[in-house]
Design an enzyme around this catalytic site. Structure first.
Site, PDB file in Angstrom:
ATOM      1  N   ASP A 207      15.402   9.768   0.958  1.00 44.97           N
ATOM      2  CA  ASP A 207      15.054   9.640  -0.454  1.00 44.97           C
ATOM      3  C   ASP A 207      14.965  11.018  -1.087  1.00 44.97           C
ATOM      4  OD1 ASP A 207      12.162  10.713  -0.241  1.00 44.97           O
ATOM      5  OD2 ASP A 207      12.392   9.276   1.373  1.00 44.97           O
TER       6      ASP A 207
ATOM      7  N   LYS B 226       7.741  17.191   4.854  1.00 42.89           N
ATOM      8  CA  LYS B 226       8.802  16.627   5.691  1.00 42.89           C
ATOM      9  C   LYS B 226       9.542  17.644   6.563  1.00 42.89           C
ATOM     10  CE  LYS B 226       9.225  12.244   5.395  1.00 42.89           C
ATOM     11  NZ  LYS B 226       9.865  11.298   6.318  1.00 42.89           N
TER      12      LYS B 226
HETATM   13  C1  LIG Z   1       6.298  12.572   0.143  1.00 44.26           C
HETATM   14  C2  LIG Z   1       6.331  11.570   1.232  1.00 44.26           C
HETATM   15  N1  LIG Z   1       5.183  11.044   1.645  1.00 44.26           N
HETATM   16  C3  LIG Z   1       5.153  10.121   2.628  1.00 44.26           C
HETATM   17  C4  LIG Z   1       6.306   9.694   3.236  1.00 44.26           C
HETATM   18  C5  LIG Z   1       6.224   8.614   4.278  1.00 44.26           C
HETATM   19  O1  LIG Z   1       6.687   8.957   5.505  1.00 44.26           O
HETATM   20  P1  LIG Z   1       7.198   7.837   6.527  1.00 44.26           P
HETATM   21  O2  LIG Z   1       8.488   7.313   6.019  1.00 44.26           O
HETATM   22  O3  LIG Z   1       7.282   8.546   7.799  1.00 44.26           O
HETATM   23  O4  LIG Z   1       6.170   6.757   6.537  1.00 44.26           O
HETATM   24  C6  LIG Z   1       7.533  10.246   2.834  1.00 44.26           C
HETATM   25  C7  LIG Z   1       8.788   9.854   3.471  1.00 44.26           C
HETATM   26  O5  LIG Z   1       9.863  10.243   3.099  1.00 44.26           O
HETATM   27  C8  LIG Z   1       7.545  11.207   1.808  1.00 44.26           C
HETATM   28  O6  LIG Z   1       8.684  11.754   1.363  1.00 44.26           O
END
Ligand SMILES: Cc1ncc(COP(=O)(O)O)c(C=O)c1O
Length: 407
Positions: free
Chosen positions: A127, A80
């Site tokens: 989150d 992220k």
């Molecule tokens: C570990 C992880 N994977 C995938 C995602 C998914 O990203 P998006 O919300 O852009 O779909 C997030 C989003 O916070 C994440 O923290």
């Protein structure tokens, strides 16, 4: 589009022949080069590993399996920060009135720049992983960050964000309502919202965030080429879909002939991209409620409208999964087949490999496998987007078998 239920493992899927669309120049290989030039300057930058699971793939009967492992990214355990850091840098440059390509990192973090733009406060809802990335970027630039988290956020994720000097408030809200709170607070206090999703009138920052994720994608392309590999099926998980939009929007431009099949994966209680595809009216749709899932990074109910048009027209399938699919993926990656590297995967990171396991080993998933034409010639790629960002839950799943398979 027909919804096919796979009752055995509490999953369902939609399949389509992708109508296709022109892909945006904002996610082009040329854009990715510029973004990567920025990230390369950050202290500690190193491409994350692309793990080739050679023993596992023999057991599962495909041609190749690759996992892009984001757990080591800048020591922050998730991809992220790529988005948050790039967006914050673009924001600062906008205030300076200069393009980022002309402002080296050393200058960006200098006292001189801070004096010129003053102390600004960045705010976001998260989150965990996105907020940590924004807090990390604010810390480096000598700016402030205020981070709002949904109810039930894990204490270790809160601590991780506070470790970068940010102010953190755990709210009584779900993710989407926490985003609205961050916006209200920004308006009242003159702060800057750095949010990883878009809405009407708020698209510039989320586009920068999406572009920031291109560094992960372009590293993957280089690493696949170095292995002389070409992906036939690309699995990517979605919360609001910003990440998936970047992955699909960019990789569909890089791999054109033949274009790989893209598979979007979401948790059952927060499958807003699935719900939007299922509605069949071409528009994004919201799912509401507590969005309860162990895949907290994917616990989002409102699709990012910037991503949605890409995610509507390019993928071949949308899969909505039970928690056990992610938990099994975590166990599989942690306990590698002899000779393969082990991968530390958190709940939102492991769902891709968990789904591959079902496709390889579960008779109830034969129809999905056939629909996607996955077989011995297939080269599968997925993204482990986080490591053990909640170490307590990680141990309960890996050591004590929490969230077992359903059969
Ligand atoms: C570990 C992880 N994977 C995938 C995602 C998914 O990203 P998006 O919300 O852009 O779909 C997030 C989003 O916070 C994440 O923290």
């Amino acid at each position: 589009m027909e919804i096919k239920e796979i009752t055995n493992q509490n999953c369902k899927y939609l399949i389509q022949t992708p109508p296709g669309r022109d892909l945006p120049a904002t996610l082009s290989p040329a854009t990715a080069l510029g973004v990567r030039a920025f990230h390369r300057q950050l202290p500690g930058y190193k491409p994350t590993p692309l793990v080739r699971l050679e023993r596992l793939v023999r057991a599962w009967g495909f041609n190749d399996i690759f996992v892009k492992d984001e757990a080591p990214r800048f020591g922050l355990k998730a991809f992220k920060v790529l988005g948050g850091s790039y967006a914050v840098a673009r924001l600062v440059c906008q205030k300076l009135g200069r393009p980022l390509s002309e402002v080296p990192y050393a200058q960006l973090v200098s006292d001189d720049v801070r004096k010129r733009i003053g102390q600004i406060t960045l705010t976001t809802a998260t989150d965990g992983n996105h907020g940590r990335g924004v807090a990390w970027a604010a810390e480096r630039l000598g700016q402030k960050a205020v981070v709002y988290m949904p109810k039930g956020s894990s204490p270790s994720r809160v601590t991780a964000i506070r470790s970068h000097g940010a102010k953190v408030e755990v709210t009584d809200l779900n993710y989407d309502d926490a985003v609205r709170l961050a916006c209200r607070m920004a308006e009242e206090n003159g702060w800057y919202v750095v949010q990883d999703t878009a809405w009407e009138g708020y698209t510039e920052v989320p586009l920068w965030i999406m572009q920031g994720y291109l560094t992960m994608c372009s590293e993957t392309v280089d690493q696949l080429r170095a292995e002389d590999a070409y992906p036939t099926h690309i699995f990517v998980q979605a919360g609001v879909g910003t990440l998936a939009g970047a992955v699909v929007g960019y990789l569909a431009q890089v791999f054109q002939e033949p274009r790989p099949k893209f598979i979007i994966i979401e948790p059952n209680n927060a499958a807003c991209i699935f719900a939007s595809a299922a509605a069949g009216d071409g528009r994004p749709h919201t799912v509401t409620g507590d969005l309860d899932t162990i895949m907290v990074g994917l616990a989002c109910g409102e699709p990012n409208p910037l991503s949605w048009e890409i995610l509507r027209d390019i993928p071949s399938a949308y899969v909505s999964c039970d928690n056990c699919v992610a938990a099994n993926g975590m166990r599989i990656l942690a306990n590698s087949v002899d000779g393969d590297a082990s991968v530390e995967a958190g709940e939102s990171g492991a769902v891709g490999i968990g789904l591959m396991d079902l496709l390889a080993n579960h008779t109830d998933f034969e129809t999905l496998k056939d629909d996607l034409k996955i077989g011995p010639d297939s080269t599968l790629l997925c993204f482990n987007t986080e490591g053990a960002t909640d170490p307590v839950n990680y141990q309960e799943i890996i050591w004590h078998g929490k969230y077992p398979s359903i059969d």
